[in-house]
Design a protein around this motif. Structure first.
Motif, PDB file in Angstrom:
ATOM      1  N   GLY A 150      39.110  47.167  54.260  1.00 24.62           N
ATOM      2  CA  GLY A 150      38.333  46.518  53.212  1.00 24.62           C
ATOM      3  C   GLY A 150      39.473  45.957  52.072  1.00 24.62           C
ATOM      4  N   VAL A 151      38.978  44.732  51.756  1.00 24.02           N
ATOM      5  CA  VAL A 151      39.614  43.924  50.468  1.00 24.02           C
ATOM      6  C   VAL A 151      38.781  43.429  49.468  1.00 24.02           C
ATOM      7  CG1 VAL A 151      41.230  42.120  49.940  1.00 24.02           C
ATOM      8  CG2 VAL A 151      41.495  43.182  52.277  1.00 24.02           C
ATOM      9  N   ASP A 152      38.809  43.882  48.350  1.00 21.44           N
ATOM     10  CA  ASP A 152      38.022  43.547  47.231  1.00 21.44           C
ATOM     11  C   ASP A 152      39.095  42.467  46.574  1.00 21.44           C
ATOM     12  OD1 ASP A 152      36.099  43.284  45.129  1.00 21.44           O
ATOM     13  OD2 ASP A 152      37.240  44.602  43.817  1.00 21.44           O
ATOM     14  N   CYS A 201      43.780  43.578  43.267  1.00 21.35           N
ATOM     15  CA  CYS A 201      43.136  43.352  44.638  1.00 21.35           C
ATOM     16  C   CYS A 201      43.209  44.520  45.240  1.00 21.35           C
ATOM     17  CB  CYS A 201      44.139  42.348  45.554  1.00 21.35           C
ATOM     18  SG  CYS A 201      43.351  41.919  47.096  1.00 21.35           S
ATOM     19  N   GLY A 202      41.772  45.299  45.218  1.00 18.88           N
ATOM     20  CA  GLY A 202      41.655  46.499  45.852  1.00 18.88           C
ATOM     21  C   GLY A 202      41.796  46.555  47.425  1.00 18.88           C
ATOM     22  N   VAL A 203      42.240  47.477  48.046  1.00 14.54           N
ATOM     23  CA  VAL A 203      42.414  47.478  49.236  1.00 14.54           C
ATOM     24  C   VAL A 203      42.211  49.053  49.933  1.00 14.54           C
ATOM     25  CG1 VAL A 203      44.120  47.217  51.266  1.00 14.54           C
ATOM     26  CG2 VAL A 203      44.343  45.939  49.223  1.00 14.54           C
ATOM     27  N   GLY A 204      41.389  49.054  50.922  1.00  9.98           N
ATOM     28  CA  GLY A 204      41.086  50.421  51.527  1.00  9.98           C
ATOM     29  C   GLY A 204      40.678  50.432  52.834  1.00  9.98           C
ATOM     30  N   ALA A 231      42.518  34.694  46.171  1.00 11.60           N
ATOM     31  CA  ALA A 231      42.760  35.936  46.819  1.00 11.60           C
ATOM     32  C   ALA A 231      42.174  36.261  47.997  1.00 11.60           C
ATOM     33  CB  ALA A 231      42.826  37.081  45.667  1.00 11.60           C
ATOM     34  N   SER A 232      40.927  35.993  48.118  1.00 11.88           N
ATOM     35  CA  SER A 232      40.054  36.068  49.213  1.00 11.88           C
ATOM     36  C   SER A 232      40.743  35.100  50.401  1.00 11.88           C
ATOM     37  CB  SER A 232      38.665  35.652  49.022  1.00 11.88           C
ATOM     38  OG  SER A 232      38.039  35.885  49.975  1.00 11.88           O
ATOM     39  N   ALA A 233      41.113  34.133  50.088  1.00  9.18           N
ATOM     40  CA  ALA A 233      41.686  33.012  51.241  1.00  9.18           C
ATOM     41  C   ALA A 233      42.948  33.855  51.792  1.00  9.18           C
ATOM     42  CB  ALA A 233      41.881  31.993  50.630  1.00  9.18           C
ATOM     43  N   VAL A 234      43.709  34.322  50.913  1.00  9.89           N
ATOM     44  CA  VAL A 234      44.924  35.011  51.515  1.00  9.89           C
ATOM     45  C   VAL A 234      44.703  36.227  52.265  1.00  9.89           C
ATOM     46  CG1 VAL A 234      47.084  36.471  50.519  1.00  9.89           C
ATOM     47  CG2 VAL A 234      46.332  34.405  49.177  1.00  9.89           C
ATOM     48  N   ALA A 235      43.514  36.945  51.978  1.00 12.20           N
ATOM     49  CA  ALA A 235      43.340  38.057  52.878  1.00 12.20           C
ATOM     50  C   ALA A 235      42.897  37.552  54.346  1.00 12.20           C
ATOM     51  CB  ALA A 235      42.255  39.049  52.027  1.00 12.20           C
ATOM     52  N   ALA A 291      37.618  51.451  44.675  1.00 14.23           N
ATOM     53  CA  ALA A 291      36.353  51.892  45.490  1.00 14.23           C
ATOM     54  C   ALA A 291      35.498  50.894  46.216  1.00 14.23           C
ATOM     55  CB  ALA A 291      35.689  52.715  44.189  1.00 14.23           C
ATOM     56  N   ASP A 292      35.632  49.843  45.564  1.00 15.11           N
ATOM     57  CA  ASP A 292      34.857  48.653  46.005  1.00 15.11           C
ATOM     58  C   ASP A 292      35.458  48.242  47.437  1.00 15.11           C
ATOM     59  OD1 ASP A 292      33.225  48.588  43.730  1.00 15.11           O
ATOM     60  OD2 ASP A 292      34.256  46.722  42.935  1.00 15.11           O
ATOM     61  N   ALA A 293      36.676  48.171  47.553  1.00 18.22           N
ATOM     62  CA  ALA A 293      37.477  47.978  48.805  1.00 18.22           C
ATOM     63  C   ALA A 293      37.007  49.114  50.055  1.00 18.22           C
ATOM     64  CB  ALA A 293      38.931  48.096  48.680  1.00 18.22           C
TER      65      ALA A 293
END
Length: 184
Positions: A5-7, A13-16, A85-89, A143-145
């Motif tokens: 997950g990527v927030d 930039c959250g990552v989980g 940042a979303s586009a990068v992910a 947590a959001d990621a």
């Protein structure tokens, strides 16, 4: 299924990464936040985010990448950074041929807490409970990621059934269209 997950965010930039499947216990494999300096130029910050996401993809080999769908915000500067940042992910996932899922914040909140209007504290508390963690991941972006990954694990079977049904209905396009409409 392993979901990353990527927030997205330009500063944080959250990552989980979560392992699991519908009806089975979930397991957190990793969680963190990619940070970029606010005083750095935007292009350089995006490169740092790209490098960080690539490192996470290398380290955790997810089956799917779930990214928060960018939504309209009042602060145009914030929404631009989030969208970038979303586009990068999305680019990192596409470059590797990984399936990509986009989920709105309200979808994620509803999936994890039962309410699409839950606040950050409620999301963090439910992520902690669902993953059987000692404490909520901090900051909230982490947590959001994880919540994004959980949302995707739980919603993926329904999304797959819908996609397959559309492909059967219109194999030449993979989507359904109202009667009388023409392809765009």
């Amino acid at each position: 299924m392993r979901v990353m997950g990527v927030d997205p965010g330009l500063t944080r930039c959250g990552v989980g990464v979560v392992d699991g499947s519908t009806g089975r216990p979930l397991h957190m494999a990793a969680v963190g936040v990619l940070r970029t300096p606010a005083d750095e130029e935007t292009a350089r910050r995006l490169v740092l985010i790209e490098r960080g996401i690539e490192e996470w993809l290398d380290a955790h080999s997810p089956d799917v990448v779930a990214v928060e769908r960018v939504f309209s915000q009042h602060n145009i500067r914030t929404v631009m950074g989030t969208a970038q940042a979303s586009a990068v992910a999305m680019l990192c996932a596409a470059r590797r041929g990984l399936p990509l899922a986009l989920h709105t914040p309200s979808e994620v909140k509803a999936a994890v807490t039962g309410s699409g209007r839950a606040d950050k504290a409620q999301v963090g508390a439910m992520v902690t409970r669902l993953l059987r963690l000692r404490e909520a991941p901090r900051p909230a972006d982490a947590a959001d990621a994880l919540a994004l990954a959980i949302c995707h694990i739980w919603r993926a079977p329904a999304h797959d059934r819908l996609r397959r049904a559309r492909a059967v209905a219109h194999p030449e396009h993979g989507t359904t269209r109202p009667k009388g409409s023409t392809p765009s």
